[in-house]
Write a protein that holds these residues in place. Structure first.
Motif, PDB file in Angstrom:
ATOM      1  N   PRO A  70      13.077 -16.960   1.733  1.00 51.83           N
ATOM      2  CA  PRO A  70      13.616 -18.321   1.656  1.00 51.83           C
ATOM      3  C   PRO A  70      12.552 -19.404   1.659  1.00 51.83           C
ATOM      4  N   LEU A  71      11.317 -19.059   1.990  1.00 50.51           N
ATOM      5  CA  LEU A  71      10.233 -20.045   1.997  1.00 50.51           C
ATOM      6  C   LEU A  71       9.528 -20.146   0.657  1.00 50.51           C
ATOM      7  N   THR A  72       9.454 -19.027  -0.073  1.00 45.92           N
ATOM      8  CA  THR A  72       8.690 -19.011  -1.317  1.00 45.92           C
ATOM      9  C   THR A  72       9.565 -18.805  -2.554  1.00 45.92           C
ATOM     10  N   GLY A  73      10.778 -18.281  -2.373  1.00 44.47           N
ATOM     11  CA  GLY A  73      11.627 -17.963  -3.511  1.00 44.47           C
ATOM     12  C   GLY A  73      11.344 -16.606  -4.122  1.00 44.47           C
ATOM     13  N   GLU A  74      10.343 -15.879  -3.612  1.00 44.18           N
ATOM     14  CA  GLU A  74      10.037 -14.542  -4.120  1.00 44.18           C
ATOM     15  C   GLU A  74      11.232 -13.626  -3.897  1.00 44.18           C
ATOM     16  N   SER A  75      11.514 -12.747  -4.851  1.00 46.30           N
ATOM     17  CA  SER A  75      12.664 -11.863  -4.735  1.00 46.30           C
ATOM     18  C   SER A  75      12.284 -10.432  -5.088  1.00 46.30           C
ATOM     19  N   ILE A  76      13.016  -9.484  -4.488  1.00 47.16           N
ATOM     20  CA  ILE A  76      12.839  -8.060  -4.761  1.00 47.16           C
ATOM     21  C   ILE A  76      14.233  -7.486  -4.981  1.00 47.16           C
ATOM     22  N   SER A  77      14.490  -6.951  -6.159  1.00 47.71           N
ATOM     23  CA  SER A  77      15.806  -6.412  -6.471  1.00 47.71           C
ATOM     24  C   SER A  77      16.030  -5.085  -5.755  1.00 47.71           C
ATOM     25  N   LEU A  78      17.232  -4.890  -5.269  1.00 51.51           N
ATOM     26  CA  LEU A  78      17.668  -3.617  -4.710  1.00 51.51           C
ATOM     27  C   LEU A  78      18.593  -2.948  -5.722  1.00 51.51           C
ATOM     28  N   PRO A  79      18.873  -1.663  -5.559  1.00 53.75           N
ATOM     29  CA  PRO A  79      19.751  -0.986  -6.538  1.00 53.75           C
ATOM     30  C   PRO A  79      21.083  -1.701  -6.707  1.00 53.75           C
ATOM     31  N   SER A  80      21.596  -1.694  -7.916  1.00 56.78           N
ATOM     32  CA  SER A  80      22.834  -2.393  -8.245  1.00 56.78           C
ATOM     33  C   SER A  80      24.035  -1.730  -7.572  1.00 56.78           C
ATOM     34  N   ILE A  81      25.054  -2.535  -7.345  1.00 61.94           N
ATOM     35  CA  ILE A  81      26.308  -2.011  -6.807  1.00 61.94           C
ATOM     36  C   ILE A  81      26.941  -1.002  -7.758  1.00 61.94           C
ATOM     37  N   THR A  82      26.621  -1.100  -9.036  1.00 63.59           N
ATOM     38  CA  THR A  82      27.207  -0.187 -10.028  1.00 63.59           C
ATOM     39  C   THR A  82      26.602   1.211  -9.958  1.00 63.59           C
ATOM     40  N   THR A  83      25.547   1.421  -9.148  1.00 67.89           N
ATOM     41  CA  THR A  83      25.009   2.776  -8.958  1.00 67.89           C
ATOM     42  C   THR A  83      25.804   3.557  -7.926  1.00 67.89           C
ATOM     43  N   LEU A  84      26.741   2.897  -7.243  1.00 70.34           N
ATOM     44  CA  LEU A  84      27.603   3.598  -6.296  1.00 70.34           C
ATOM     45  C   LEU A  84      28.609   4.458  -7.057  1.00 70.34           C
ATOM     46  N   PRO A  85      28.899   5.673  -6.585  1.00 71.18           N
ATOM     47  CA  PRO A  85      29.847   6.539  -7.315  1.00 71.18           C
ATOM     48  C   PRO A  85      31.273   5.993  -7.321  1.00 71.18           C
ATOM     49  N   GLU A  86      31.591   5.061  -6.399  1.00 69.42           N
ATOM     50  CA  GLU A  86      32.947   4.519  -6.306  1.00 69.42           C
ATOM     51  C   GLU A  86      33.161   3.284  -7.163  1.00 69.42           C
ATOM     52  N   VAL A  87      32.126   2.837  -7.896  1.00 65.84           N
ATOM     53  CA  VAL A  87      32.189   1.542  -8.581  1.00 65.84           C
ATOM     54  C   VAL A  87      31.892   1.712 -10.070  1.00 65.84           C
ATOM     55  N   ARG A  88      32.691   1.032 -10.893  1.00 68.33           N
ATOM     56  CA  ARG A  88      32.450   0.990 -12.335  1.00 68.33           C
ATOM     57  C   ARG A  88      32.597  -0.461 -12.804  1.00 68.33           C
ATOM     58  N   PRO A  89      31.683  -0.966 -13.625  1.00 74.36           N
ATOM     59  CA  PRO A  89      31.826  -2.332 -14.129  1.00 74.36           C
ATOM     60  C   PRO A  89      32.915  -2.439 -15.188  1.00 74.36           C
ATOM     61  N   HIS A  90      33.603  -3.571 -15.210  1.00 81.33           N
ATOM     62  CA  HIS A  90      34.629  -3.867 -16.212  1.00 81.33           C
ATOM     63  C   HIS A  90      34.094  -5.007 -17.072  1.00 81.33           C
ATOM     64  N   HIS A  91      33.798  -4.729 -18.336  1.00 86.41           N
ATOM     65  CA  HIS A  91      33.171  -5.700 -19.228  1.00 86.41           C
ATOM     66  C   HIS A  91      34.209  -6.410 -20.103  1.00 86.41           C
ATOM     67  N   SER A  92      33.889  -7.652 -20.427  1.00 85.65           N
ATOM     68  CA  SER A  92      34.693  -8.389 -21.394  1.00 85.65           C
ATOM     69  C   SER A  92      34.276  -7.985 -22.805  1.00 85.65           C
ATOM     70  N   VAL A  93      34.951  -8.535 -23.806  1.00 88.98           N
ATOM     71  CA  VAL A  93      34.600  -8.212 -25.196  1.00 88.98           C
ATOM     72  C   VAL A  93      33.213  -8.740 -25.532  1.00 88.98           C
TER      73      VAL A  93
END
Length: 355
Positions: A70-93
């Motif tokens: 929060p002081l510098t704005g630097e970010s580190i991505s963690l694995p996406s929620i879509t890598t969970l076996p219980e989750v699938r993304p729903h895409h628009s057209v």
């Protein structure tokens, strides 16, 4: 933001009392009874689900977790929620994610249900995420552990693997805590303690304290350590009127670590410590590090009640309070204007000394 202090954590909120709208944030110091208002665009539309080593864990509008300084704005991505076996993304057209399909009760045999982001952020998302080492030292060589979903299932991501792994499919957890030796301590809904040794190829799980809680529906539990490193469990019981309010706090210390041979003893002293709990990683101040308005033998709570994290403009003060073990008393630990925050949840954050 000036000198933010060396030892005492801050309460980070996104409140509207300052007439700047919800894009303005506040750091409140209990030690000095001072607050700092700031506005950082990289914090906009983020949910706070943890803090550790001076970093925030946040969720974006798609419920994907990121470590954010929060002081510098630097970010580190963690694995996406879509890598969970219980989750699938729903895409628009157009290819944009518009909602998620998730399995009911998070069981592999259950059917998928379509959840909008509003529904997802309330019931089926990450509730707490911790890392095994300081991201400022190594931005990729750490394990990440998460409590996921309304029942708080345990997920672990290995360094460089890029996905979440479900641990203990039939178990739900109340809290998690990394120790200095890298082991993950987990508290189940029934009060059992699981110690997990994290390896690159496997997870070694040992039950070091047996279950002893029958029903945890009206209270929360947090993990902590005493001054010599023994495990503590903090019970926080609520009264439910217009909103949950802390009515009783009890602290138990684990004696022994041999599963059924171990036992819990109730304590009424923290040996001078001050402990800060909530969605953040455990923050504990030794007696010699406590100063000004922070009190020894006291536990400071944020309000981590997800069911009340709405986006209403007018909100009652949240249950941000302090429990004094010596006097067995509970009272608010900051002014009402800093407790009138709805979303995101408030969080304790321990910031390094910056000038």
């Amino acid at each position: 933001m000036g000198n933010l202090g060396k030892h005492t954590p801050f309460l980070l909120t996104a409140c509207s009392h300052n007439d700047k709208g919800k894009n303005s944030f506040t750091l409140y110091s209990i030690s000095d009874k001072l607050h700092f208002e700031f506005d950082e665009p990289f914090l906009h539309k983020k949910l706070f689900i943890g803090s550790q080593h001076g970093w925030l864990t946040v969720l974006d509008l798609h419920c994907d977790p990121t470590l954010l300084n929060p002081l510098t704005g630097e970010s580190i991505s963690l694995p996406s929620i879509t890598t969970l076996p219980e989750v699938r993304p729903h895409h628009s057209v157009n290819g944009n994610i518009v909602s998620y399909f998730c399995r009911a009760n998070y069981r592999l045999e259950s059917p998928f249900l379509d959840c909008t982001f509003d529904e997802y952020s309330a019931d089926v998302t990450f509730k707490k995420v911790l890392v095994s080492s300081n991201p400022s030292i190594s931005s990729s060589n750490f394990f990440a552990a998460a409590l996921f979903g309304d029942g708080s299932r345990l997920m672990i991501a290995k360094p460089g693997e890029g996905r979440w792994n479900l641990v203990q499919e039939e178990e739900w957890y109340k809290d998690i805590m990394f120790c200095q030796d890298g082991k993950l301590i987990c508290l189940t809904n029934e009060g059992a303690i699981h110690e997990i040794e994290l390896k690159d190829d496997d997870f070694l799980i040992t039950e070091t304290a047996a279950p002893f809680v029958d029903d945890s529906s009206d209270f929360n539990m947090y993990l902590a350590l005493d001054s010599v490193g023994r495990i503590l469990v903090i019970y926080r019981t609520y009264e439910f009127e217009t909103r949950p309010e802390t009515s009783l706090v009890e602290v138990f210390r684990l004696i022994g670590s041999n599963g059924e041979k171990s036992k819990w003893e109730r304590i009424n002293s923290l040996d001078g410590q001050a402990i800060f709990v909530g969605t953040n990683a455990l923050i504990s101040l030794r007696k010699q590090d406590i100063n000004r308005e922070v009190k020894a033998d006291t536990i400071y709570f944020t309000d981590d009640w997800w069911g009340l994290a709405g986006d209403d403009e007018e909100c009652n003060p949240r249950d941000i309070c302090a429990y004094d073990l010596t006097s067995n008393s509970i009272k608010p630990c900051c002014p009402d204007e800093h407790r009138r925050c709805s979303w995101p949840l408030p969080v304790w954050i321990h910031l390094p000394n910056h000038s």
